[in-house]
Scaffold this motif. Structure first.
Motif, short mmCIF file in Angstrom:
data_model
loop_
_atom_site.label_atom_id
_atom_site.label_comp_id
_atom_site.label_asym_id
_atom_site.label_seq_id
_atom_site.Cartn_x
_atom_site.Cartn_y
_atom_site.Cartn_z
N ALA A 136 1.06 -1.07 -0.27
CA ALA A 136 -0.18 0.08 0.74
C ALA A 136 0.62 1.03 0.12
N ALA A 137 2.25 1.13 0.53
CA ALA A 137 3.36 2.56 0.51
C ALA A 137 3.25 2.97 -0.91
N HIS A 138 3.17 1.88 -2.19
CA HIS A 138 3.13 2.19 -3.29
C HIS A 138 1.85 2.34 -3.96
N GLN A 139 1.10 2.50 -2.81
CA GLN A 139 -0.28 1.83 -4.18
C GLN A 139 -0.70 3.57 -4.15
N GLU A 140 -1.23 3.54 -5.72
CA GLU A 140 -1.69 5.23 -6.26
C GLU A 140 -2.42 5.23 -4.96
N LEU A 141 -3.39 5.14 -4.21
CA LEU A 141 -5.05 5.38 -4.10
C LEU A 141 -3.84 6.19 -3.05
N PHE A 142 -2.54 6.10 -2.37
CA PHE A 142 -1.88 6.65 -1.12
C PHE A 142 -0.78 7.49 -1.46
N LYS A 143 0.09 6.87 -2.49
CA LYS A 143 0.83 7.77 -2.60
C LYS A 143 1.08 9.02 -3.38
N SER A 144 -0.37 8.95 -4.09
CA SER A 144 0.02 10.54 -5.34
C SER A 144 -0.33 11.64 -4.25
N ARG A 145 -1.30 10.88 -3.10
CA ARG A 145 -1.09 11.84 -1.94
C ARG A 145 -0.19 12.06 -0.68
N GLY A 146 0.92 11.04 -0.70
CA GLY A 146 2.10 11.19 0.09
C GLY A 146 1.84 10.92 1.57
N ILE A 147 0.60 10.15 1.17
CA ILE A 147 0.26 9.53 2.34
C ILE A 147 1.32 8.11 2.70
N ARG A 148 1.55 8.06 3.78
CA ARG A 148 2.35 7.00 4.09
C ARG A 148 2.16 5.90 5.38
N ILE A 149 2.28 5.08 5.28
CA ILE A 149 1.84 4.12 5.23
C ILE A 149 2.43 2.51 5.80
N ASN A 150 2.37 2.26 7.83
CA ASN A 150 3.60 1.61 8.54
C ASN A 150 2.84 0.76 9.50
N ALA B 277 8.25 11.38 11.62
CA ALA B 277 8.15 9.69 10.98
C ALA B 277 7.90 10.14 9.51
N ARG B 278 7.94 11.51 8.57
CA ARG B 278 7.30 11.54 7.12
C ARG B 278 8.55 11.02 6.17
N TRP B 279 9.75 9.98 6.89
CA TRP B 279 10.07 9.73 5.81
C TRP B 279 10.59 8.44 6.12
N ILE B 280 9.44 7.68 7.36
CA ILE B 280 9.29 6.17 6.88
C ILE B 280 7.93 5.62 6.37
N ASN B 281 7.93 4.58 6.01
CA ASN B 281 7.15 4.65 5.02
C ASN B 281 7.71 2.75 4.25
N GLY B 282 5.60 2.30 4.39
CA GLY B 282 5.81 0.62 3.54
C GLY B 282 6.59 0.05 5.21
N ALA B 283 7.19 0.56 6.92
CA ALA B 283 8.12 -0.29 7.29
C ALA B 283 7.15 -1.11 7.90
N ASN B 284 7.72 -1.89 8.89
CA ASN B 284 7.48 -2.38 9.90
C ASN B 284 8.15 -2.54 11.12
N VAL B 285 7.84 -2.20 12.50
CA VAL B 285 7.97 -1.71 13.08
C VAL B 285 8.07 -2.86 14.24
N PRO B 286 8.58 -3.55 14.67
CA PRO B 286 8.71 -4.92 16.11
C PRO B 286 8.65 -3.85 17.11
N VAL B 287 7.57 -3.69 18.31
CA VAL B 287 7.80 -3.63 18.98
C VAL B 287 7.65 -4.09 19.93
N ASP B 288 8.62 -5.19 20.58
CA ASP B 288 8.54 -6.27 20.94
C ASP B 288 9.53 -6.82 22.34
N GLY B 289 10.50 -5.56 22.21
CA GLY B 289 11.41 -5.94 23.36
C GLY B 289 12.48 -6.99 23.08
N GLY B 290 12.51 -7.28 21.48
CA GLY B 290 14.04 -7.83 21.03
C GLY B 290 13.22 -9.42 20.32
N LEU B 291 11.84 -9.53 20.16
CA LEU B 291 11.69 -11.18 20.13
C LEU B 291 11.72 -11.73 18.74
#
Ligand SMILES: NC(=O)c1ccc[n+]([C@@H]2O[C@H](COP(=O)([O-])OP(=O)(O)OC[C@H]3O[C@@H](n4cnc5c(N)ncnc54)[C@H](O)[C@@H]3O)[C@@H](O)[C@H]2O)c1
Length: 261
Positions: A170-184, A236-250
């Motif tokens: 979705a980070a590269h889907q026109e619906l979002f990308k054309s309007r600069g909407i970031r998805i993470n 976070a304006r330059w973070i897009n299409g990322a998965n951030v694990p928030v799990d203490g290192g799991l």
């Protein structure tokens, strides 16, 4: 950090969604909270809605204002009610809501999907996940499940695999990308909320306890909420299409085991 932003957060009646809504308010946002259950106490405006069907999503979208800055997709089911309702809420409903809200999100806005370490298998199950993500709109979910031979007990992990794969796409889907909407995405490990008891019954105590033992403790909603909100912020304006694990290192520990480093 969020002063002047209007943020829609689903799943605000409990756990991670409730803490995210509370913190968003403390950080200056105007919060619109959504849940199928009325929260005991809530931040900002509350809209009761059920995102498990196309009708529920359409009804919700019609009741929302024209301008939003961010959408936090937090609402989710554990899988204890079966694969169909779980996939309907955790993936197809969430995606339908995100796509319907894209025109209301301001340019440069953000979507944050709460996925899970349970979606770790998206690479191993890539063909199935890609095929299920490719089914457009709000499909007949039991039929998609049957077509892809998803077992009832696989509903939760499969829902999160689809969510991660869709986030990357979705980070590269026109619906979002054309309007600069970031998805993470944010992927928690086990977090002490009401859903964790249900995970224990779906996955078994041994699996949940071994994940907790790897990192020393279960997470709290307060561990997850700040990361979700950071991804909504302009920091976070330059973070897009990322998965951030928030799990203490799991996830790092599982990677070390799986990849042998
Ligand atoms: N707690 C954990 O261990 C953990 C771990 C990884 C990921 N997650 C994810 O975090 C998210 C939040 O989970 P939580 O731990 O806060 O659980 P929770 O059960 O405390 O909260 C989930 C909320 O979602 C709402 N919801 C469920 N179905 C809905 C629907 N159809 N429409 C509207 N609202 C609906 C529920 O009413 C509830 O308030 C979920 O997506 C979950 O998969 C949780």
């Amino acid at each position: 950090m969020l002063f002047g932003k209007t943020i829609l957060i689903t799943g605000v009646a409990s756990g991670i969604g409730a803490r995210t809504a509370e913190l968003a308010g403390q950080l200056g946002a105007d919060v619109i909270g959504v849940d199928m259950r009325e929260p005991v106490d809530h931040q900002g405006i509350f809209v009761k809605a059920d995102i498990s069907s196309k009708a529920g999503v359409d009804d919700l979208v019609a009741r929302l204002p024209q301008r939003l800055d961010a959408l936090c997709n937090v609402a989710g089911l554990s899988g204890n009610t079966g694969a169909a309702p779980t996939l309907a809420v955790n993936f197809y409903g969430l995606r339908a809501l995100s796509e319907a809200l894209a025109p209301k999100l301001r340019e440069g806005g953000a979507i944050v999907n709460v996925a899970s370490i349970a979606g770790y298998g998206w690479r191993a199950n890539l063909n199935r996940a890609a095929s299920m993500v490719s089914v457009e709109g709000f499909p007949d979910v039991p039929r998609v499940i049957a077509d892809h031979a998803v077992k009832n007990e696989e509903g939760y992990p499969v829902s999160k695999e689809l969510l991660l794969l869709w986030t990357f796409r979705a980070a590269h889907q026109e619906l979002f990308k054309s309007r600069g909407i970031r998805i993470n995405a944010v992927s928690p490990g086990p977090v002490e909320t009401p859903i964790l008891k249900q995970f224990r019954s779906v996955l078994g105590d041994a699996k949940v306890d071994s994940d907790i033992a790897r990192v020393g403790r279960a997470g709290t909603s307060g561990d997850i909420a700040p990361v979700v909100l950071f991804l909504c912020s302009d920091g976070a304006r330059w973070i897009n299409g990322a998965n951030v694990p928030v799990d203490g290192g799991l996830e790092a520990s599982i990677n070390a085991e799986v990849l042998g480093f």
